[in-house]
Design an enzyme around this catalytic site. Sequence first.
Site, PDB file in Angstrom:
ATOM      1  N   SER A 171       0.856  -1.176   0.000  1.00  0.00           N
ATOM      2  CA  SER A 171       0.000   0.000   0.000  1.00  0.00           C
ATOM      3  C   SER A 171       0.899   1.235   0.000  1.00  0.00           C
ATOM      4  CB  SER A 171      -0.890  -0.043   1.243  1.00  0.00           C
ATOM      5  OG  SER A 171      -1.758   1.047   1.256  1.00  0.00           O
ATOM      6  N   CYS A 172       0.334   2.433   0.275  1.00  0.00           N
ATOM      7  CA  CYS A 172       1.174   3.623   0.158  1.00  0.00           C
ATOM      8  C   CYS A 172       1.995   3.914   1.403  1.00  0.00           C
ATOM      9  CB  CYS A 172       0.344   4.834  -0.259  1.00  0.00           C
ATOM     10  SG  CYS A 172      -0.975   5.207   0.869  1.00  0.00           S
TER      11      CYS A 172
END
Lengths: 102, 412
Positions: A100-101
């Site tokens: 994910s980020c």
Amino acid sequence: MEKTYLQSIIQINEEGYLTDFTQWTKEIGAEIAKEQGIEMTDKHWEVIDYIHDKYKNEEALSIRGIKKSGVINIKEFYELFPGGPLKKATLIAGIPKPKSCI
Amino acid sequence: MKNLVILGAGTSGTMMANHLVSKLPKDEWKITIVDQYKTHYYQPGFLFLPFDIYTTKQVKKNGKKFIPKGVNYIQEKIELIKPEENKVSLENGETLNYDILIVATGTKIAPDETEGMDGPMWHKNIFDFYTYEGAKALRNKLREWEGGKLVIHITEMPIKCPVAPLEFAFLADSFFKNKGMRDKVDITFVTPLDGAFTKPKATEALHYLLEEKGIKEVTDFNIERVDYENNKIIDYADTEVDYDLLVTVPTNMGDALIERSGLGDDLNYIPTNKTTLQTEAHENIFAIGDCTNLPASKAGSVAHFEAEILTENILRYIDGRELKEEFDGHANCFIETGNGKALLIDFNYTTEPVEGTFPFPGVGPLSLLKESRTNHMGKMAFRWIYWNMLIKGVHIPFVSATMSKKGKKLEN
């Protein structure tokens, strides 16, 4: 970080993932698999080939993608790479894990 | 007269209309924007609606207000894009010709992709908060919920605003503490990834938040189905997680229009050049925001940075000049951590979020990858910035479209 596989010095990150895909070879992949308790078979390599294709085309890897790949179904994918199959398959394939980020 | 048509009047489409109206000569170009819905939602507000932090009025406005004068606004459903004919057909039978097409149709939740998810318990004890309807239904549920097992769940990646589920977990912790019932609620975060945090630096800096708030993690969970009769989610490895209240982020997919028009990938996202925003298949079709397959976060800030670069590239395309390969995946996101604090992250395709200051190197006032009250105030102020600057295409001072490395603690 560095780690030696089959006399080659390989660049890896904190979690053991290769940071430079050009250093990857099939033999190194098999060594990483062994550390995960996985003995590679032709079926395993078929999955790794599929993952490399996706990676080279910059396409995201997902369970959905595996389902539609025609290479393997999801139950088999779990049997080949027990635990977190995407996480382990990408580790063996020498590419970054799905993330994910943050 | 030439035609530039924008499909979708959400964050990206509205920004593009505002940018281009002042850049394209009015006697040469007619700009048209099409969207079937009347309402423009402030989507970041959907995170706050369930906890009664924002009211319904604060997250929606009439979309027409934000479309500039001089742009032809059509409120109609889009039937099909016909790239070979440079035409778009609408549901009312009308056809639009275009010389340049900008697709900004976004992403939607697709709960029907998971067995049992949008069955009889949908919006009863299984909720999404990525739609206005879902967030509002969840608000009504939380107002009267007496506690139990709260499961916050991500179905599969990619999703819009990848940190929103985590923020939801943090805000839920605060919400139940404030209501004096935290001891009655068990919070579990279930993800297909290998952790709530997936990048080494963020994990190191932020994992304490989960421990501090008593939020459990179930990782590597790839959902197979929801057993809504027995209130559990089950994954392909037969792992089961029980819930009383399931807050899920269903599979995200591009609009069905993209599939109908044969322009998308497996998830109906449009293959798009990640630096120029031109679609891979058609040189006069560009794509922006959540509808692309870019390996960037699906987030308003990303769309904002893309809009500045796409505007430049549309002008270059019209002049027959080479497109600028400039977009670097820049994202800049506030992350609510509860109790009036927030984090800020700033990153791009290649640089992971690190500690530092923003936007002024060494000064701030915002701190990166660290909890602070100032960051929370930034997030709250952002709603005003969104309605008054961002979608109107007003440049936000000191924040550049590409990521700056200044003020960041980068290695090497």
